[in-house]
Design an enzyme around this catalytic site. Structure first.
Site, mmCIF file in Angstrom:
data_model
loop_
_atom_site.group_PDB
_atom_site.id
_atom_site.type_symbol
_atom_site.label_atom_id
_atom_site.label_comp_id
_atom_site.label_asym_id
_atom_site.label_seq_id
_atom_site.Cartn_x
_atom_site.Cartn_y
_atom_site.Cartn_z
ATOM 1 N N PHE A 9 -11.640 -2.195 9.856
ATOM 2 C CA PHE A 9 -12.245 -1.266 8.894
ATOM 3 C C PHE A 9 -13.757 -1.387 8.832
ATOM 4 O O PHE A 9 -14.382 -1.230 7.794
ATOM 5 C CB PHE A 9 -11.596 -1.392 7.504
ATOM 6 C CG PHE A 9 -10.332 -0.573 7.446
ATOM 7 C CD1 PHE A 9 -9.196 -0.996 8.118
ATOM 8 C CD2 PHE A 9 -10.307 0.646 6.805
ATOM 9 C CE1 PHE A 9 -8.050 -0.212 8.133
ATOM 10 C CE2 PHE A 9 -9.163 1.427 6.817
ATOM 11 C CZ PHE A 9 -8.037 0.991 7.480
ATOM 12 N N CYS B 96 -5.632 9.507 0.496
ATOM 13 C CA CYS B 96 -5.597 8.329 -0.371
ATOM 14 C C CYS B 96 -6.959 7.774 -0.776
ATOM 15 O O CYS B 96 -7.255 7.674 -1.968
ATOM 16 C CB CYS B 96 -4.772 7.237 0.305
ATOM 17 S SG CYS B 96 -3.037 7.707 0.431
ATOM 18 N N LYS C 286 -7.771 11.765 10.601
ATOM 19 C CA LYS C 286 -7.818 10.621 11.514
ATOM 20 C C LYS C 286 -6.898 10.958 12.685
ATOM 21 O O LYS C 286 -6.153 11.952 12.609
ATOM 22 C CB LYS C 286 -7.379 9.334 10.815
ATOM 23 C CG LYS C 286 -5.945 9.374 10.311
ATOM 24 C CD LYS C 286 -5.564 8.120 9.571
ATOM 25 C CE LYS C 286 -4.970 7.101 10.493
ATOM 26 N NZ LYS C 286 -4.290 5.990 9.797
HETATM 27 N N1 LIG Z 1 0.263 9.502 2.435
HETATM 28 C C1 LIG Z 1 0.106 8.194 2.538
HETATM 29 O O1 LIG Z 1 -0.276 7.671 3.587
HETATM 30 C C2 LIG Z 1 0.378 7.294 1.369
HETATM 31 C C3 LIG Z 1 0.425 5.916 1.571
HETATM 32 C C4 LIG Z 1 0.649 5.065 0.476
HETATM 33 C C5 LIG Z 1 0.861 5.606 -0.783
HETATM 34 N N2 LIG Z 1 0.817 6.961 -0.945
HETATM 35 C C6 LIG Z 1 1.115 7.493 -2.274
HETATM 36 O O2 LIG Z 1 2.484 7.924 -2.243
HETATM 37 C C7 LIG Z 1 2.662 9.112 -3.026
HETATM 38 C C8 LIG Z 1 3.225 10.216 -2.152
HETATM 39 O O3 LIG Z 1 2.274 10.563 -1.184
HETATM 40 P P1 LIG Z 1 2.642 11.521 0.054
HETATM 41 O O4 LIG Z 1 1.448 11.603 0.897
HETATM 42 O O5 LIG Z 1 3.932 11.097 0.632
HETATM 43 O O6 LIG Z 1 2.868 12.901 -0.743
HETATM 44 P P2 LIG Z 1 3.285 14.317 -0.159
HETATM 45 O O7 LIG Z 1 2.526 15.326 -0.931
HETATM 46 O O8 LIG Z 1 3.228 14.306 1.321
HETATM 47 O O9 LIG Z 1 4.840 14.442 -0.553
HETATM 48 C C9 LIG Z 1 5.311 14.544 -1.852
HETATM 49 C C10 LIG Z 1 6.677 15.233 -1.816
HETATM 50 O O10 LIG Z 1 7.234 15.230 -3.131
HETATM 51 C C11 LIG Z 1 7.939 16.457 -3.319
HETATM 52 N N3 LIG Z 1 8.135 16.707 -4.740
HETATM 53 C C12 LIG Z 1 7.226 17.134 -5.665
HETATM 54 N N4 LIG Z 1 7.826 17.261 -6.870
HETATM 55 C C13 LIG Z 1 9.118 16.889 -6.711
HETATM 56 C C14 LIG Z 1 10.228 16.807 -7.590
HETATM 57 N N5 LIG Z 1 10.129 17.118 -8.878
HETATM 58 N N6 LIG Z 1 11.420 16.384 -7.087
HETATM 59 C C15 LIG Z 1 11.552 16.074 -5.778
HETATM 60 N N7 LIG Z 1 10.530 16.146 -4.890
HETATM 61 C C16 LIG Z 1 9.333 16.553 -5.367
HETATM 62 C C17 LIG Z 1 7.063 17.477 -2.621
HETATM 63 O O11 LIG Z 1 7.790 18.666 -2.324
HETATM 64 C C18 LIG Z 1 6.640 16.684 -1.365
HETATM 65 O O12 LIG Z 1 7.545 16.900 -0.310
HETATM 66 C C19 LIG Z 1 1.288 9.377 -3.632
HETATM 67 O O13 LIG Z 1 1.227 8.752 -4.887
HETATM 68 C C20 LIG Z 1 0.323 8.716 -2.676
HETATM 69 O O14 LIG Z 1 -0.882 8.353 -3.283
HETATM 70 C C21 LIG Z 1 0.596 7.808 0.089
HETATM 71 O O1 LIG Z 2 -13.026 1.403 10.232
HETATM 72 C C1 LIG Z 2 -12.616 2.477 9.759
HETATM 73 C C2 LIG Z 2 -11.282 2.679 9.358
HETATM 74 C C3 LIG Z 2 -10.919 3.914 8.821
HETATM 75 N N1 LIG Z 2 -11.830 4.913 8.704
HETATM 76 C C4 LIG Z 2 -11.446 6.193 8.100
HETATM 77 O O2 LIG Z 2 -10.818 5.927 6.850
HETATM 78 C C5 LIG Z 2 -9.834 6.917 6.554
HETATM 79 C C6 LIG Z 2 -8.514 6.276 6.213
HETATM 80 O O3 LIG Z 2 -7.975 5.643 7.356
HETATM 81 P P1 LIG Z 2 -6.640 4.779 7.313
HETATM 82 O O4 LIG Z 2 -6.761 3.765 6.264
HETATM 83 O O5 LIG Z 2 -6.343 4.327 8.673
HETATM 84 O O6 LIG Z 2 -5.571 5.914 6.940
HETATM 85 P P2 LIG Z 2 -4.662 6.257 5.687
HETATM 86 O O7 LIG Z 2 -3.404 6.799 6.249
HETATM 87 O O8 LIG Z 2 -5.430 7.079 4.729
HETATM 88 O O9 LIG Z 2 -4.261 4.840 5.019
HETATM 89 C C7 LIG Z 2 -4.930 4.307 3.872
HETATM 90 O O10 LIG Z 2 -4.435 4.881 2.689
HETATM 91 C C8 LIG Z 2 -2.994 4.732 2.514
HETATM 92 C C9 LIG Z 2 -2.607 5.517 1.285
HETATM 93 O O11 LIG Z 2 -2.815 4.829 0.104
HETATM 94 C C10 LIG Z 2 -2.681 3.247 2.417
HETATM 95 O O12 LIG Z 2 -1.273 3.082 2.231
HETATM 96 C C11 LIG Z 2 -3.153 2.526 3.681
HETATM 97 O O13 LIG Z 2 -2.909 1.134 3.556
HETATM 98 C C12 LIG Z 2 -4.649 2.793 3.854
HETATM 99 O O14 LIG Z 2 -5.111 2.210 5.071
HETATM 100 C C13 LIG Z 2 -9.778 7.812 7.792
HETATM 101 O O15 LIG Z 2 -10.558 8.967 7.550
HETATM 102 C C14 LIG Z 2 -10.398 6.964 8.886
HETATM 103 O O16 LIG Z 2 -10.990 7.727 9.898
HETATM 104 C C15 LIG Z 2 -13.148 4.716 9.110
HETATM 105 O O17 LIG Z 2 -13.986 5.613 8.999
HETATM 106 N N2 LIG Z 2 -13.505 3.500 9.636
#
Ligand SMILES: NC(=O)c1ccc[n+]([C@@H]2O[C@H](COP(=O)([O-])OP(=O)(O)OC[C@H]3O[C@@H](n4cnc5c(N)ncnc54)[C@H](O)[C@@H]3O)[C@@H](O)[C@H]2O)c1
Ligand SMILES: O=c1ccn([C@@H]2O[C@H](COP(=O)(O)OP(=O)(O)O[C@H]3O[C@H](CO)[C@@H](O)[C@H](O)[C@H]3O)[C@@H](O)[C@H]2O)c(=O)[nH]1
Length: 438
Positions: free
Chosen positions: A249, A260, A321
């Protein structure tokens, strides 16, 4: 174990598929009926390496099911994971509308004791509210044990991260619930951190905002490197080898995006203000990140002597990304709007994010199916996502396809040596420009 996962987005779907892969019977519930139909047919609505294969295998094994019907989906479940979105609200805080709706809806269909696990990223104190609300409305003789289990997967490597995470965080005040969760996760063989509800919620925000801080820190150093003639890649390497700092990072570029880091940084800043404890470091992290994207566009405009009107700019990479089709928070959105507003044309290429890009980029953007199509006679190329095929693109083809061989690399995809001795002008972030003409 009989498990339900509510929400089939990046987190819910990957969680459900992986839990079924290790032998659980999993029903994923989503209100989006079209998505449910797609999933039932064995197709993944998102681009995630390895996901579709596991999806199909476990549907065939009959231990992975999809429904939009809560009653059907929640019947006889021992554990329910909540994985709906918690997007940024108008005031910067996390909007809990989806989560609150789910919590009040599920209560109607609970007929047995259950562990309720929050995977969604939620502000500190949310799980206590969930617990209190459910206790208030649930049938009195039912036990609903609440666990906070924040998710750390990264998009683009979500399946890999689920099976190979650094740790699993479990927050609860209920020992029995903790034991059930430990049993579920045992096959992953990943260290488990056990804590109370509030600390688990805070671990998630502290993780994301710390990583965002590392990125803004290195971007700020990169910007200074440009002013003083240093090379940020060497600097990142040099500091990253100190194990107290760590090398990950520390990749300088156009700033962090995604669904996120921007929203979670905002949420924690808003929370700090609410409790009268302003988060000064994170405010700066956010400020540096917002400026970082603009700096690249400023650099392009400056190179064209102050105006890019009527120029054609090839944009390579749109997703926030590599290895994802997600456009949420993608720096390409801000870059494209600024370029179009400045009167230039855009020919854009991305291997998988184009369909999602169409709904968030300016309507004037022209999409091409190949890198060459985007480069064709453009005045310069701008790299916004470090896709493998972009990083490995033979640089002589920039010369061949652009009307003028000039590349602005917002991801530092190439080593400077590659361009030394070529006649291609190469600008990147925090490193000296190569073959600069003016
Ligand atoms: N995207 C990531 O990489 C990531 C990683 C870690 C944590 N999170 C967290 O996890 C959570 C989910 O993120 P995401 O990216 O998967 O979201 P997303 O928007 O991709 O998906 C959410 C899903 O929930 C569904 N939904 C909404 N209301 C609903 C209901 N009442 N009943 C059933 N389904 C319903 C939507 O239709 C959608 O398919 C967030 O809080 C996010 O911050 C995301
Ligand atoms: O050295 C770095 C690493 C990442 N990025 C940027 O940072 C953003 C986030 O990257 P990355 O963390 O790999 O992707 P996410 O899928 O958003 O994952 C982050 O956000 C998620 C949602 O909360 C968490 O679960 C993960 O642990 C956390 O890494 C992207 O735009 C990357 O291009 C940089 O610019 N420089």
């Amino acid at each position: 174990m009989n498990i339900a996962v509510i929400g089939t987005g990046y987190v819910g779907l990957v969680t459900g598929v992986c839990l079924s892969e290790i032998g659980n019977d999993v029903t994923c519930i989503d209100i989006d009926e079209e998505k449910v139909e797609t999933l039932r047919s064995g197709k993944s609505p998102i681009y995630e390496e390895g996901l579709e294969e596991l999806l199909q295998t476990n549907i065939q094994r009959e231990r992975l099911h999809f429904t939009s019907n809560y009653e059907e989906g929640l019947a006889a479940k021992e554990v329910i994971f909540l994985a709906v979105g918690t997007p940024q609200g108008a005031d910067g805080s996390a909007d809990l509308t989806f989560l609150n709706t789910v919590c009040s809806d599920i209560v109607k269909y609970l007929h047995n004791d259950v562990v309720l696990v929050t995977k969604s990223t939620v502000p500190i104190g949310t799980n206590e509210h969930i617990k209190a609300n459910i206790e208030r409305i649930a049938v009195t003789n039912l036990s609903v044990r609440v666990v906070s289990n924040p998710e750390f997967l990264r998009q683009g490597s979500a399946v890999y991260d689920t099976f190979n995470g650094d740790r699993i965080v479990l927050g609860s005040e209920d020992d029995e619930a903790m034991e059930i969760m430990e049993e579920i996760y045992r096959p992953y063989n990943i260290p488990i951190v056990k804590t109370d509800l509030r600390s688990a919620e805070m671990i998630k925000y502290a993780s994301n905002t710390f990583l965002a801080t590392k990125i803004s820190f290195i971007n700020e150093i990169a910007n200074l490197c440009e002013h003083v003639g240093a090379n940020v890649d060497d600097v990142a390497n040099g500091i990253g080898m100190d194990s107290r700092i760590g090398g990950r990072f520390l990749k300088a570029g156009i700033g962090y995006g995604g669904s996120c880091f921007p929203k979670d940084t905002n949420a924690i800043i808003t929370l700090g203000n609410r409790v009268d404890y302003p988060m000064f470091i994170l405010e700066s992290v956010q400020y540096v990140n917002e400026k970082q994207t603009d700096l690249l566009v400023d650099k392009i405009i400056k190179r064209f002597s102050g105006s890019i009107e009527n120029k054609t700019i090839a944009i390579l990479g749109l997703a926030f990304k590599a290895n994802t089709d997600d456009m949420r928070g993608a720096p390409s959105i801000q870059v494209a709007h600024r370029i179009i507003d400045a009167g230039a044309k855009i020919n854009a290429y991305d291997p998988v994010a184009v369909e999602n890009a169409k709904s968030v980029l300016p309507k004037e953007v022209n999409y091409e199916r190949t890198i060459e199509g985007a480069l064709n006679q453009a005045n310069c190329a701008v790299i916004l996502t470090d896709w493998k095929e972009i990083k490995e693109y033979p640089i002589s083809l920039f010369r061949q396809h652009l009307s003028y061989p000039m590349v602005f690399d917002g991801r530092n995809c190439f080593s400077l040596e590659k361009f030394n001795g070529s006649d291609i002008e190469y600008h990147s972030v925090g490193r000296p420009a190569i073959n600069r003409q003016n």
